[in-house]
Design a protein around this motif. Structure first.
Motif, mmCIF file in Angstrom:
data_model
loop_
_atom_site.group_PDB
_atom_site.id
_atom_site.type_symbol
_atom_site.label_atom_id
_atom_site.label_comp_id
_atom_site.label_asym_id
_atom_site.label_seq_id
_atom_site.Cartn_x
_atom_site.Cartn_y
_atom_site.Cartn_z
ATOM 1 N N LYS A 24 0.776 -1.370 0.023
ATOM 2 C CA LYS A 24 -0.149 -0.029 0.037
ATOM 3 C C LYS A 24 0.790 1.241 -0.063
ATOM 4 N N ARG A 46 -0.838 9.011 6.296
ATOM 5 C CA ARG A 46 -1.063 7.516 6.712
ATOM 6 C C ARG A 46 -1.896 7.465 7.913
ATOM 7 N N LYS A 62 2.054 -1.340 18.424
ATOM 8 C CA LYS A 62 2.741 -2.362 17.590
ATOM 9 C C LYS A 62 3.748 -3.296 18.402
ATOM 10 N N ARG A 102 -4.378 3.542 4.447
ATOM 11 C CA ARG A 102 -5.532 2.952 5.595
ATOM 12 C C ARG A 102 -6.067 4.326 5.934
ATOM 13 N N TYR A 110 -9.301 -5.221 10.564
ATOM 14 C CA TYR A 110 -8.709 -5.729 11.764
ATOM 15 C C TYR A 110 -9.247 -5.888 13.075
HETATM 16 P P1 TMP Z 1 0.948 -0.557 8.486
HETATM 17 O O1 TMP Z 1 0.287 0.517 7.903
HETATM 18 O O2 TMP Z 1 2.526 -0.304 8.497
HETATM 19 O O3 TMP Z 1 0.587 -1.779 7.685
HETATM 20 O O4 TMP Z 1 0.763 -0.766 10.118
HETATM 21 C C1 TMP Z 1 -0.466 -0.438 10.595
HETATM 22 C C2 TMP Z 1 -1.029 -1.783 11.475
HETATM 23 O O5 TMP Z 1 -1.970 -1.302 12.365
HETATM 24 C C3 TMP Z 1 -1.299 -2.786 10.484
HETATM 25 O O6 TMP Z 1 -0.883 -4.071 10.980
HETATM 26 C C4 TMP Z 1 -2.839 -2.736 10.648
HETATM 27 C C5 TMP Z 1 -3.010 -2.147 12.074
HETATM 28 N N1 TMP Z 1 -4.290 -1.428 12.024
HETATM 29 C C6 TMP Z 1 -5.372 -1.882 12.348
HETATM 30 O O7 TMP Z 1 -5.370 -2.901 13.219
HETATM 31 N N2 TMP Z 1 -6.477 -1.091 12.595
HETATM 32 C C7 TMP Z 1 -6.524 0.295 11.977
HETATM 33 O O8 TMP Z 1 -7.498 0.769 12.204
HETATM 34 C C8 TMP Z 1 -5.385 0.798 11.642
HETATM 35 C C9 TMP Z 1 -5.279 2.077 11.031
HETATM 36 C C10 TMP Z 1 -4.340 0.008 11.502
#
Ligand code: TMP
Length: 216
Positions: A24, A46, A62, A102, A110
């Motif tokens: 992404k 982001r 995280k 996102r 999620y």
């Molecule tokens: P990333 O954007 O680097 O993939 O990391 C964001 C992480 O956070 C990813 O594992 C997905 C998670 N996430 C959620 O679980 N819920 C949310 O609402 C958002 C924005 C991210």
């Protein structure tokens, strides 16, 4: 003769969604650069990391096993609310094209499909956090979780990357259900294709939405 009316620039909000390792961020930045090259004002951000507070939340979340699902949901919602108020809404009001890596659908996928929190609860929180702002286009970069996670091997410990495959399968299923339910605002792209092919497919869809942004 009356002066011709100034062109109205319609704001455009494009969101990239997908599971781990779906590419992404690369595609979001690529679209931003392409828009800038043709002289369009665009901003890439982001969720949750587009504000300092959001970055702190993501770092904390995280790297920790400690937060229960509801806390996780509230933390993402808090970060989204600030990101919307401070970054996304002002840019849209200024007529920019806003690209977000996102946004609200991530919480549905999620925390809803993945963690099992009721979808209605998440939708209410999302409405509050986004102030009702909805993307014009959501690009789903779809990838089988084992392939996506393999791309993340070697990264530091992360509570999401280290969930089992069954969690990521549920997240993927959630995304596909959302996309199939609203095909007019979602587009599903096979994230295993070469990066240039993916960019071309995304561009084909975005270009068709840009007419209000070109000077006439
Ligand atoms: P990333 O954007 O680097 O993939 O990391 C964001 C992480 O956070 C990813 O594992 C997905 C998670 N996430 C959620 O679980 N819920 C949310 O609402 C958002 C924005 C991210």
């Amino acid at each position: 003769m009356p002066e011709p009316a100034a062109p109205v620039r319609r704001p455009l909000f494009v969101v990239f969604e997908g599971g781990e390792g779906s590419g992404k961020s690369t595609q979001a930045r690529g679209l931003h650069r392409r828009l800038q090259r043709i002289g369009l004002s665009s901003l890439v951000t982001r969720d949750p990391c587009g504000t300092e507070y959001g970055r702190a939340i993501e770092r904390r979340l995280k790297r920790s096993k400690q937060f229960p699902p509801a806390t996780e949901l509230f933390m993402f919602a808090a970060a989204r609310s600030l990101l919307t108020a401070d970054v996304i809404r002002p840019a849209l009001l200024a007529g920019a094209i806003v690209i977000s890596d996102r946004y609200a659908p991530s919480s549905v996928a999620y925390q809803g499909y993945g963690r099992g929190i009721a979808l209605g609860t998440i939708e209410s929180l999302n409405r509050l956090a986004t102030g009702g702002i909805r993307p014009d286009l959501i690009v789903l970069l779809d990838i089988p979780p084992d392939k996506g996670l393999a791309r993340k091997q070697g990264d530091a410990w992360d509570r999401f990357h280290h969930e089992g495959l069954s969690f990521h399968d549920k997240v993927r299923k959630g995304y596909l259900e959302m996309a199939r339910a609203e095909p007019y605002c979602w587009t599903i792209v096979d994230a295993t294709l070469p990066s240039r092919t993916i960019a071309a497919l995304i561009w084909a869809r975005v270009a068709g939405m840009l007419s209000g942004h070109f000077p006439v």
